[in-house]
Design an enzyme around this catalytic site. Structure first.
Site, PDB file in Angstrom:
ATOM      1  N   SER A 170      82.057  31.170  30.377  1.00 24.97           N
ATOM      2  CA  SER A 170      82.257  30.825  28.971  1.00 24.97           C
ATOM      3  C   SER A 170      82.310  29.307  28.862  1.00 24.97           C
ATOM      4  CB  SER A 170      83.582  31.389  28.470  1.00 24.97           C
ATOM      5  OG  SER A 170      84.668  30.637  28.982  1.00 24.97           O
ATOM      6  N   ASP A 171      82.008  28.780  27.689  1.00 26.00           N
ATOM      7  CA  ASP A 171      82.366  27.387  27.440  1.00 26.00           C
ATOM      8  C   ASP A 171      83.900  27.311  27.470  1.00 26.00           C
ATOM      9  OD1 ASP A 171      82.426  24.700  26.874  1.00 26.00           O
ATOM     10  OD2 ASP A 171      80.892  24.811  25.318  1.00 26.00           O
ATOM     11  N   CYS A 172      84.417  26.101  27.501  1.00 25.24           N
ATOM     12  CA  CYS A 172      85.834  25.961  27.868  1.00 25.24           C
ATOM     13  C   CYS A 172      86.764  26.374  26.740  1.00 25.24           C
ATOM     14  CB  CYS A 172      86.062  24.530  28.346  1.00 25.24           C
ATOM     15  SG  CYS A 172      85.059  24.306  29.835  1.00 25.24           S
TER      16      CYS A 172
END
Ligand SMILES: O=[N+]([O-])c1ccc(O[C@@H]2O[C@@H](CO)[C@H](O)[C@H]2O)cc1
Length: 841
Positions: A291-293
């Site tokens: 996932s993006d952060c």
């Protein structure tokens, strides 16, 4: 031993203790005498999948869930070391949670290349592969010293759709064909080929998909729901990702913050499974999605796609997000598991993907069996790497205006320069964002001072400084010098992660200073810096300003590259990889409008669809030399299929458009099928036509007689498929190097079958009957230099049938009224996951 609910719940309480802060060092597992020595994961005669399964089979559910985050603690009882998945390397090994530069001495720096938007302007895939190879070499050296992991969250390959985007600078530009080709070369260099025995590093194509807005008019990336029709989706937003997954075998993907058509991408099984894994055949279990952060957190809030935190974590894991950047999985999967929202095999799948990818990187193998374990700091920022960083900057810089042949500058008789502007003495600025520690930063001022007497003055100061006290030295410098050079534009104070622009004009203060400098009547050039374009019409139309360059963010040797071009030590040949729109573009279409084609509320986007007049169009780029171009006779399936007709065959040598070939679509596809090698993974990639292009340097009127590169951009135009038709579409490009005056070079441009196709409203890729033209335009993208035409006849053919999204896209949970969690408020910091905590309610 069966996993009980209580054992899972008890693991919850100790998670905080188990998950460490940012990992300060990387260690390899001890496969000789450690506890895993007899586990098959250490048996390098087995395949990675079998080995990863053997490792995962001995982990408890708590240990598995502990290792689903970007900072993974490993399993101490098994001697499995901690591992940090989050490394950045956008244009060189970069500061990020998993990368640890030392304060001085060895490993205190890595080569810092230009930002991708400038490297995109080089239109040189061989250069990109060479740059990526240096980055992966340096990354390996850092890893061998325990200073970085083996996977890197690069490239950012979202097309640069809107000129306001703060992160457009991280991408190679606006054109999907260009990005697809660029990213293939990049991944080749980062990973070390399509399917190597040992990957150099794992690359991560991000942000999948529809992510190209930070914060605009109250819309923020964590919450934005991008409405994208299937035609634009397949034609524009998807191609670079398809190139990553299907054609480059990239090791990892990153899902984005935004939702697409209602569904947050990290929780979307249609995107992550139907499209990515099934449709593009990205089925290798060595490949994972992160996932993006904190994007999993955003699935709950602010997207409100899930009704609980556990559900957000479960839906994302089940959809195919294997790693969570942050701690959300580690925090909430235990409860999701105990509530029966996930089963253990789904966690296993995520871990098997992670560990098999580490196995493919040689993580568990003896050093002596691996090609990259011997790399050390002597392989970092070598003289060759330094030269390449310089070359990448030179190749990207674009000459936009050169009236009266002011450039290359004649500095004979000790002519002096007034060097003015906020970028004149730029250092860190030259790196844009996502940079590491460079070995040096050679500013424009430094470079100019190596050449002649320089009178330096800063510019108006920042982006919107109302004071004018510091303008006085500007006039003093201008009065003293023979030549005036202004270096300014924009920088990361106005375009950056989390920050889109509202204007695409130069600041008024800079234009005032530039306008007054022009009144000195001295030879004057402007260097426009920044990743996004700014409307340079006032400079273009000012007769007292003879020259304009765009130099993007040129990296560690940017100043040298700029001055070598200004003075003719190097020849400019970059081409704009993005449209320079007039300033009023931003009033004509909201940034949130994702459509490409023009409509009642949009003038259209990119060179294909914009119906206004660009200040400088995509592909624009002047040279010091003059060039002529001609096509030779092509070959390949298109020509073979044309020869089946009695009518005149495709004659690609006819620049004046007399020869017309007629080709039956069925014949073309049959010819492709019979000619395609096993290297062609999809019929879209069949090289339908190989077109030789002969480029001649016809000389120059300027004092420079040196050789010059030339970028060949081949566009497709015509009337095929439903209206409206794009103005033109890039279908092939290459860069010819170092053509001396009077010399010719012939390059071969491959045009794929997919390049001839268009996408219908359902996202199907179709070869249509109709009239086709392949053209090369002059350096201003105005006149046709060479052209060849052909007709396709017969029934249209579907080259790729797009998987339609299913009913599961209906919102699951909306309207809790709980908003406000999940807003990014800082840079890399010291949160438990290595990130700054996000704004809490
Ligand atoms: O909390 N932080 O420190 C933090 C830093 C950067 C950040 O941005 C995201 O992280 C990058 C991970 O590769 C993605 O490209 C970007 O969208 C998101 C959060």
């Amino acid at each position: 031993m069966p996993v009980t609910v209580s054992s899972v719940l008890s693991s919850l309480s100790c998670l905080a203790a188990i998950v460490p802060a940012v990992s300060a060092g990387f260690a390899f597992p001890d496969c000789v005498s450690g506890p895993l020595a007899n586990n098959s994961v250490c048996d390098d005669s087995l395949d990675p999948l079998t080995r990863a399964k053997a490792l995962v089979s001995v982990l408890t559910i708590q240990e598995k869930i502990n290792n689903t985050g970007s900072t993974s603690p490993g399993v101490p009882r098994l001697g499995l070391p901690a591992y940090t998945w989050w490394q950045e390397a956008l244009h060189g090994v970069a500061s990020s949670p998993g990368v640890n530069f030392s304060a001085k001495g060895d490993y205190s720096y890595a080569t810092s290349f230009p930002q991708p938007v400038l490297m995109g302007a080089a239109f040189d895939d061989e250069l990109i592969k060479a740059v990526a190879t240096v980055i992966s070499t340096e990354a390996r050296a850092f890893n061998n010293d325990g200073r970085a992991g083996l996977d890197f969250w690069t490239p950012n390959i979202n097309p640069f759709r809107d000129p306001r985007w703060g992160r457009g600078q991280e991408t190679p530009g606006e054109d999907p064909f260009h990005l697809s080709s660029y990213v293939r070369a990049l991944i080749d260099g980062l990973q070390g080929g399509y399917d190597p025995k040992y990957k150099r590093v794992v690359a991560t194509c991000k942000h999948f998909v529809g992510y190209d807005m930070e914060s605009w008019n109250g819309n923020i990336r964590y919450q934005f729901d991008a409405q994208i029709n299937m035609q634009d989706m397949v034609e524009y937003y998807m191609p670079p990702f398809k190139s990553c997954a299907r054609d480059s075998n990239v090791g990892a993907f990153m899902c984005s913050y935004n939702a697409v058509n209602g569904v947050p991408t990290c929780a979307d099984p249609w995107l992550l499974d139907d499209v990515l894994r099934k449709h593009w055949g990205w089925t290798n279990e060595e490949q994972w999605v992160t996932s993006d952060c904190d994007a999993i957190q955003n699935v709950f809030l602010p997207h409100e796609w899930a009704s609980t935190r556990e559900e957000a974590a479960a839906l994302s894991l089940i959809a195919g997000t294997d790693i969570n950047c942050g701690t959300y999985y580690q925090n909430h999967l235990p409860a999701a598991y105990s509530q029966g929202l996930i089963n253990e095999s789904t966690v296993d799948q995520a871990l098997i993907r992670q560990y098999s990818s580490l196995i493919r990187l040689g993580y568990f193998d003896p050093a002596e069996k691996q090609p990259y374990r011997q790399l050390n700091f002597s392989h970092v920022n070598t003289p060759e790497a330094q030269k390449l960083a310089y070359q990448a900057a030179v190749e990207g810089i674009v000459l936009l205006k050169n009236d009266g042949g002011l450039l290359p500058l004649d500095l004979r008789n000790n002519k002096s320069i007034a060097l003015i502007g906020d970028w004149a003495n730029a250092t860190t600025q030259m790196q844009g964002n996502y940079f590491g520690q460079p070995p040096y930063l050679r500013s424009p001022l430094h470079a100019a001072q190596q050449l002649t007497t320089v009178y330096y003055a800063t510019g108006p100061g920042g982006q919107g400084d109302p004071t004018t006290d510091h303008w006085l030295p500007v006039w003093d410098a201008a009065a003293k010098a023979d030549i005036i050079i202004y270096v300014g534009g924009i920088d990361n104070s106005v375009e950056s992660e989390g920050m889109d622009r509202h204007a695409v004009a130069w600041t008024g203060a800079q234009l005032d200073v530039i306008g007054q400098l022009a009144q000195y009547g001295k030879p004057m050039a402007v260097v426009q810096m920044g990743g996004g374009q700014i409307d340079s019409s006032p400079i273009k139309h000012n007769a007292n300003i003879s020259a304009l360059l765009w130099a993007g963010y040129p990296g560690q040797d940017g100043g040298t590259a700029i001055f070598d071009i200004l003075t003719g030590r190097a020849a400019p040949a970059g081409r704009l990889p993005i449209t320079q729109y007039p300033a009023d573009f931003v009033a004509q279409v909201p940034m949130t409008d994702m459509t490409l084609r023009p409509g009642p509320n949009s003038p259209g986007r990119t060179y294909k669809w914009y119906n206004g007049t660009a200040v400088y169009p995509f592909g624009y780029g002047l040279h010091y030399a003059n060039f002529s171009v001609s096509f030779g006779p092509g070959d390949g399936p298109l020509v073979a299929a044309a020869s089946k007709n009695k009518t005149k065959n495709t004659d690609a040598s006819d620049n004046n458009n007399k020869g017309t070939g007629v080709v039956h679509i069925a014949d073309l596809i049959a010819a492709c099928n019979s000619s395609s090698s096993s290297a062609v993974s999809h019929i879209e990639n069949c090289p339908a036509l190989n077109l030789p292009v002969t480029i001649r340097n016809t000389g120059t009127n300027t004092s420079s007689s040196s050789a010059s590169d030339y970028v060949a951009l081949l566009f497709l135009t015509g009337t095929f498929g439903p209206a409206p038709h794009p103005a033109r579409s890039l279908v092939a490009y290459t860069r010819a190097h170092n053509i001396a005056p009077g010399d010719t070079q012939t390059v071969r441009l491959p045009i794929t079958l997919g390049g001839l196709a268009r996408v219908d409203e359902r996202g199907n890729t179709i070869l249509y009957p109709g009239a086709y033209s392949l053209v090369m335009l002059d350096e201003e993208q105005k006149e046709v230099l060479a052209k060849t035409e052909f007709k396709l006849v017969g029934s249209e053919a579907v080259l790729d049938r797009w998987p339609q999204p299913t009913a599961s896209r209906t919102p699951r949970h909306k309207g809790t009224g709980e908003v406000g969690e999940g807003y990014f408020i800082g840079g890399f910091g010291s949160g438990s996951s290595g990130m700054v905590k996000q704004g809490a309610r």
